[in-house]
Scaffold this motif. Structure first.
Motif, PDB file in Angstrom:
ATOM      1  N   ASN A   1      47.620 -33.270 -17.993  1.00 19.76           N
ATOM      2  CA  ASN A   1      47.872 -31.905 -18.469  1.00 19.76           C
ATOM      3  C   ASN A   1      48.649 -31.963 -19.773  1.00 19.76           C
ATOM      4  O   ASN A   1      49.579 -32.760 -19.916  1.00 19.76           O
ATOM      5  CB  ASN A   1      48.708 -31.120 -17.446  1.00 19.76           C
ATOM      6  N   LYS A   2      48.296 -31.094 -20.717  1.00 19.42           N
ATOM      7  CA  LYS A   2      49.051 -31.033 -21.968  1.00 19.42           C
ATOM      8  C   LYS A   2      50.236 -30.090 -21.756  1.00 19.42           C
ATOM      9  O   LYS A   2      50.125 -28.881 -21.950  1.00 19.42           O
ATOM     10  CB  LYS A   2      48.163 -30.542 -23.109  1.00 19.42           C
ATOM     11  N   ILE A   3      51.342 -30.656 -21.324  1.00 18.97           N
ATOM     12  CA  ILE A   3      52.523 -29.863 -20.992  1.00 18.97           C
ATOM     13  C   ILE A   3      53.254 -29.463 -22.278  1.00 18.97           C
ATOM     14  O   ILE A   3      53.543 -30.306 -23.130  1.00 18.97           O
ATOM     15  CB  ILE A   3      53.477 -30.653 -20.066  1.00 18.97           C
TER      16      ILE A   3
ATOM     17  N   ARG B   1      48.415 -19.447 -24.360  1.00 23.14           N
ATOM     18  CA  ARG B   1      48.135 -20.022 -23.045  1.00 23.14           C
ATOM     19  C   ARG B   1      48.819 -21.383 -22.964  1.00 23.14           C
ATOM     20  O   ARG B   1      48.182 -22.395 -22.672  1.00 23.14           O
ATOM     21  CB  ARG B   1      46.627 -20.152 -22.844  1.00 23.14           C
ATOM     22  N   LYS B   2      50.100 -21.433 -23.245  1.00 18.65           N
ATOM     23  CA  LYS B   2      50.831 -22.697 -23.173  1.00 18.65           C
ATOM     24  C   LYS B   2      50.996 -23.098 -21.714  1.00 18.65           C
ATOM     25  O   LYS B   2      51.015 -22.260 -20.813  1.00 18.65           O
ATOM     26  CB  LYS B   2      52.171 -22.576 -23.888  1.00 18.65           C
TER      27      LYS B   2
ATOM     28  N   TYR C   1      50.906 -17.621 -19.071  1.00 15.97           N
ATOM     29  CA  TYR C   1      51.106 -19.064 -19.198  1.00 15.97           C
ATOM     30  C   TYR C   1      50.247 -19.768 -18.157  1.00 15.97           C
ATOM     31  O   TYR C   1      49.954 -19.217 -17.095  1.00 15.97           O
ATOM     32  CB  TYR C   1      52.575 -19.435 -18.945  1.00 15.97           C
ATOM     33  N   LYS C   2      49.841 -20.992 -18.457  1.00 15.75           N
ATOM     34  CA  LYS C   2      49.256 -21.858 -17.441  1.00 15.75           C
ATOM     35  C   LYS C   2      50.401 -22.565 -16.721  1.00 15.75           C
ATOM     36  O   LYS C   2      51.402 -22.920 -17.343  1.00 15.75           O
ATOM     37  CB  LYS C   2      48.319 -22.889 -18.076  1.00 15.75           C
TER      38      LYS C   2
ATOM     39  N   LEU D   1      62.685 -19.555 -21.749  1.00 17.26           N
ATOM     40  CA  LEU D   1      61.494 -20.295 -22.168  1.00 17.26           C
ATOM     41  C   LEU D   1      60.979 -19.781 -23.511  1.00 17.26           C
ATOM     42  O   LEU D   1      60.606 -20.571 -24.394  1.00 17.26           O
ATOM     43  CB  LEU D   1      60.406 -20.168 -21.097  1.00 17.26           C
ATOM     44  N   GLU D   2      60.964 -18.477 -23.677  1.00 13.41           N
ATOM     45  CA  GLU D   2      60.477 -17.902 -24.934  1.00 13.41           C
ATOM     46  C   GLU D   2      61.369 -18.290 -26.102  1.00 13.41           C
ATOM     47  O   GLU D   2      60.890 -18.513 -27.216  1.00 13.41           O
ATOM     48  CB  GLU D   2      60.377 -16.381 -24.800  1.00 13.41           C
ATOM     49  N   LYS D   3      62.672 -18.397 -25.862  1.00 14.65           N
ATOM     50  CA  LYS D   3      63.570 -18.866 -26.924  1.00 14.65           C
ATOM     51  C   LYS D   3      63.238 -20.315 -27.292  1.00 14.65           C
ATOM     52  O   LYS D   3      63.199 -20.672 -28.476  1.00 14.65           O
ATOM     53  CB  LYS D   3      65.025 -18.759 -26.471  1.00 14.65           C
TER      54      LYS D   3
END
Length: 360
Positions: free
Chosen positions: A83-85, A5-6, A30-31, A259-261
């Motif tokens: 927010n913890k980005i 849940r990043k 994802y959030k 993003l996943e990379k």
């Protein structure tokens, strides 16, 4: 589905590409936090822009939204402090090529200055993962086709919009060279078209459309009389300009793959550190007349058009090679030109006034 849940900050998330990417982010659990100044968006009934209200309807997930420009660093700091980005996908930019020639300082202040502000605040809060939504305009007039990522950039940019994207790419390269903890991916693409398959969200130009497909759609729905085809004597199969079109959902999935990379996924579980550019496209071009014919087939409407003079700065053909994205991101475009037209027509016919509610 991803189990984590990043939290991803999406700048310009209320716009066309941003909203479709957010659908996929939320679907992948994802959030999402959005910053957008609504310069190219329609206000909804509540605190969200209309596009993001509909994204919540599609996904049944909540979005945290801040109405702000990237020129406002204080609000940016508030976003990061509240927010913890984990990473940023950066779409926020003015994007009208013609307007950029009239208002170059506005484009450089927003597109380049806003990006620098964002990067400075990211650095303050130790967030060093960013997907930059760049543009294939950084290649200028193509020297070879299809265009590969090692094609020179910046040399033939014909307008301030394209140069602003090139400048930000150079800034990102310099940033990584100064601090190799950064992970930076630039995604270059030409013409996103189509709409979410639900017909709930799509492209909604607030003025006369600058791009071909939304203009065709407005002709099909009766908002405009005909399409002007600029140039019919190019050295292409039917004489009209050939361009690279990509379905908006394919483009959104490309941003998720990048993003996943960055965040880490086998075979690189620790995530990516470096700077890397990827073309996103189908790998082949379509002419203006091909697009018109495909839209007529998808919509079962006759599209009136007129042939007119070439526009200054237009090139006969331009399309990209997306092999690197396939090999390194595991991404390929899946949707056809007919799919693009069919989904665009579903959106336009359901929403003839775009995100403006018919009652208003």
């Amino acid at each position: 589905m991803s189990g984590h849940r990043k939290t991803i900050l999406v700048t310009g998330g209320a716009g066309y590409v941003g909203s479709h990417t957010i659908v996929m982010l939320l679907t992948e659990r994802y959030k999402v936090v959005v910053v957008d100044n609504l310069s190219n968006s329609v206000k909804g009934n509540g605190s969200l822009p209309e596009s993001l209200e509909r994204v919540q309807t599609i996904t049944k997930c909540d979005i945290k939204f801040y109405e702000s420009s990237l020129e406002d660093k204080d609000t940016l700091r508030t976003v990061f402090s509240e927010n913890k980005i984990d990473a940023v996908i950066h779409f926020a930019a003015l994007k009208a090529v013609g307007e950029s020639c009239i208002l170059p300082l506005t484009y450089y202040r927003n597109n380049v200055g806003g990006s620098v502000n964002l990067l400075e605040v990211m650095k303050e809060f130790h967030v060093k993962k960013i997907v930059f939504s760049s543009s294939a305009t950084v290649y200028g007039d193509p020297q070879d086709l299809p265009i590969k990522e090692d094609h020179p950039t910046g040399q033939g940019c014909t307008n301030p919009y394209g140069r602003s994207k090139f400048f930000v790419e150079e800034i990102l390269k310099d940033l990584w060279k100064s601090d190799e903890d950064w992970g930076i991916i630039s995604l270059r693409y030409f013409n996103p078209v189509g709409a979410h398959h639900s017909g709930l969200i799509g492209e909604d130009p607030l003025d006369i459309p600058n791009n071909l497909m939304p203009y065709i759609a407005q002709v099909a729905v009766g908002k405009r009389e005909y399409v002007s085809v600029y140039g019919s004597d190019y050295s292409t199969p039917d004489g009209t300009g050939v361009r690279d079109y990509i379905h908006i959902e394919d483009l959104a999935s490309g941003h998720i793959s990048a993003l996943e990379k960055l965040l880490g996924k086998e075979p690189t579980p620790k995530g990516f550190h470096g700077w890397r550019a990827y073309n996103l496209g189908t790998g082949k071009g379509h002419s203006v007349l091909e697009v018109i014919a495909a839209f007529e087939k998808a919509s079962k409407k006759s599209i009136k058009y007129t042939l007119t003079e070439r526009r200054t700065g237009d090139v006969p053909a331009s399309y990209a090679d997306a092999t690197r994205a396939r090999d390194e991101l595991g991404w390929t475009a899946k949707k056809t030109l007919f799919d693009m037209c069919a989904d665009m027509w579903r959106w336009q016919s359901k929403n003839p006034s775009g995100f403006h509610r018919e009652s208003s």
